[in-house]
Write an enzyme that holds these catalytic residues in place. Structure first.
Site, PDB file in Angstrom:
ATOM      1  CG  MET A 260      -2.517  -1.044   0.979  1.00 26.11           C
ATOM      2  SD  MET A 260      -3.547  -1.246   2.400  1.00 26.11           S
ATOM      3  CE  MET A 260      -2.184  -0.439   3.670  1.00 26.11           C
ATOM      4  N   GLY A 261       2.407   1.060  -0.644  1.00 20.91           N
ATOM      5  CA  GLY A 261       3.565   2.177  -0.126  1.00 20.91           C
ATOM      6  C   GLY A 261       3.616   2.983   0.935  1.00 20.91           C
ATOM      7  CB  ALA A 262       4.093   4.878   3.939  1.00 22.69           C
TER       8      ALA A 262
ATOM      9  CG  HIS B 123       8.965  -0.095   5.345  1.00 16.18           C
ATOM     10  ND1 HIS B 123       9.368  -1.123   6.181  1.00 16.18           N
ATOM     11  CD2 HIS B 123       7.665  -0.222   6.674  1.00 16.18           C
ATOM     12  CE1 HIS B 123       8.174  -1.653   5.867  1.00 16.18           C
ATOM     13  NE2 HIS B 123       7.216  -0.857   5.784  1.00 16.18           N
TER      14      HIS B 123
ATOM     15  N   GLY C 233      11.525  -2.653   5.214  1.00 20.79           N
ATOM     16  CA  GLY C 233      10.902  -4.238   4.914  1.00 20.79           C
ATOM     17  C   GLY C 233      10.202  -4.635   3.537  1.00 20.79           C
ATOM     18  CG  HIS C 234       6.613  -1.884   1.970  1.00 15.26           C
ATOM     19  ND1 HIS C 234       7.082  -1.339   2.822  1.00 15.26           N
ATOM     20  CD2 HIS C 234       5.455  -2.716   1.860  1.00 15.26           C
ATOM     21  CE1 HIS C 234       5.444  -0.964   3.631  1.00 15.26           C
ATOM     22  NE2 HIS C 234       5.215  -2.289   2.758  1.00 15.26           N
TER      23      HIS C 234
ATOM     24  CD  GLN D 167      -5.901  -3.679   2.741  1.00 14.25           C
ATOM     25  OE1 GLN D 167      -5.860  -4.157   2.365  1.00 14.25           O
ATOM     26  NE2 GLN D 167      -4.532  -3.782   3.501  1.00 14.25           N
TER      27      GLN D 167
ATOM     28  CG  ASP E 151       0.469  -6.972   7.600  1.00 12.94           C
ATOM     29  OD1 ASP E 151       0.540  -6.818   8.801  1.00 12.94           O
ATOM     30  OD2 ASP E 151       1.962  -6.620   7.443  1.00 12.94           O
TER      31      ASP E 151
ATOM     32  NE  ARG F 241      -1.992   1.089  10.035  1.00  8.74           N
ATOM     33  CZ  ARG F 241      -2.483   0.354   9.224  1.00  8.74           C
ATOM     34  NH1 ARG F 241      -1.623  -0.854   9.103  1.00  8.74           N
ATOM     35  NH2 ARG F 241      -3.747   0.576   8.179  1.00  8.74           N
TER      36      ARG F 241
HETATM   37  O1  PAF Z   1      -0.025  -5.884   3.956  1.00 12.65           O
HETATM   38  C1  PAF Z   1      -0.888  -4.731   3.252  1.00 12.65           C
HETATM   39  O2  PAF Z   1      -0.021  -3.790   2.860  1.00 12.65           O
HETATM   40  C2  PAF Z   1      -2.023  -5.098   2.056  1.00 12.65           C
HETATM   41  O3  PAF Z   1      -2.783  -6.271   2.950  1.00 12.65           O
HETATM   42  C3  PAF Z   1      -1.831  -5.593   0.870  1.00 12.65           C
HETATM   43  C4  PAF Z   1      -1.317  -7.371   1.029  1.00 12.65           C
HETATM   44  C5  PAF Z   1      -0.698  -5.612  -0.046  1.00 12.65           C
HETATM   45  C6  PAF Z   1      -3.161  -5.591   0.181  1.00 12.65           C
HETATM   46  O4  PAF Z   1      -3.545  -4.570  -0.235  1.00 12.65           O
END
Ligand code: PAF
Length: 281
Positions: free
Chosen positions: A32-34, A36, A38-39, A63, A153, A190
């Site tokens: 969902m962008g932002a 860091h 981790g991504h 969501q 998550d 967050r």
């Molecule tokens: O983990 C997230 O950032 C979101 O839940 C995801 C998997 C991109 C779905 O919108």
């Protein structure tokens, strides 16, 4: 090299069809962008598995609950693009809302099993239906061979893995260990909501989980160890949603004295910020 930014499903199909014609494999990293570190670790994992890596950036309203942080969710596309260029991603799929949920959208993936474990689902009742719906769409739209998710998550990872298996989606879901700051705090978009003082206090979640894991390894009953962890977080000023030990795969409450693999999971509020974390035992 700057990754190509694609905003339409048709454009995504065009790009991925070329890769397929060339015999190249693809991994998708849904975000969902932002972004860091981790991504970016997820992107690196994608590059290990596939020839091409797609990163989707889409803040999925479906969501978020009515009183959750959708409007203040951090957005920084320019910053994300720069980080993804550095990380070696090949394509960014950043569709507008109407591209994903246009044309009288009326379908939702409904889940059971690990999605109904009384963890995140208890506190965010629409969350996993929203996640599964967007993730199913991304899997189908991208036709990717691999999907890379963080273990941060953890319930989401189990839900998505289950969904792909149950619906025979031709994609392999790969879970990547949580990236942590040097003080143990799990990286999360967050975290930027935390004040400086809260950020220091927040490490207590990871510390309490690691202490509980140690006790469990030394023979303490898992739920007893988790109750102690929960009490210590409450004493430190957290509002605890759950601190619990679960079966690492099904997320069911473990049978006492069994030797099933365990995952310790926590969710707690610090001020206005809800934090989650989990570790294996
Ligand atoms: O983990 C997230 O950032 C979101 O839940 C995801 C998997 C991109 C779905 O919108």
């Amino acid at each position: 090299m700057k990754p190509k930014i694609v905003r339409s499903i048709e454009g995504l199909h065009r790009e991925t069809a070329k890769w397929r014609d060339d015999g190249l494999t693809t991994a998708i990293v849904p975000t969902m962008g932002a972004l860091h570190q981790g991504h970016l670790t997820l992107v690196a994992e994608g590059l290990e598995h596939a020839d091409r890596v797609i990163v989707s950036i889409f803040v999925n309203a479906k969501q978020f609950g009515a009183n959750e942080d959708l409007s203040r969710y951090p957005r920084d596309e320019a910053g994300d693009v720069a980080k993804l260029a550095e990380a070696g991603a090949h394509l960014i799929f950043a569709p507008p809302e109407k591209e994903m949920y246009g044309r009288n959208f009326a379908t939702t993936v409904v889940l059971k099993g690990p999605a109904k474990a009384n963890l995140e689902d208890k506190f965010r009742p629409h969350f996993f239906d929203g996640v599964a719906t967007i993730v199913a769409k991304l899997f189908i739209q991208s036709g990717a061979d691999f999907a890379i998710f963080g273990q941060k998550d953890y319930q989401q990872l189990q839900v998505v893995t289950h969904m792909a298996r149950d619906l025979d989606m031709p994609i392999e879901v790969i879970g990547v260990p949580t990236v942590r700051a040097s003080d143990g705090m799990a990286l999360s978009s967050r975290n930027q909501y935390l004040t400086k003082t809260e950020r220091k206090q927040a490490t207590a979640i990871y510390k309490s989980l690691t202490q509980a894991a140690e006790k469990i390894r030394n023979g303490t009953d898992p739920q007893k160890a988790m109750r102690a962890a929960s009490r210590s977080l409450t004493t430190l000023g957290f509002k605890v949603d759950y601190v619990t030990a679960r079966n690492a795969e099904t997320l069911a409450v473990p049978v006492s004295h069994s030797h099933e693999p365990l995952r310790l999971l926590a969710a707690a509020w610090l001020g206005k910020t809800r934090l989650i974390d989990n570790i294996e035992v």
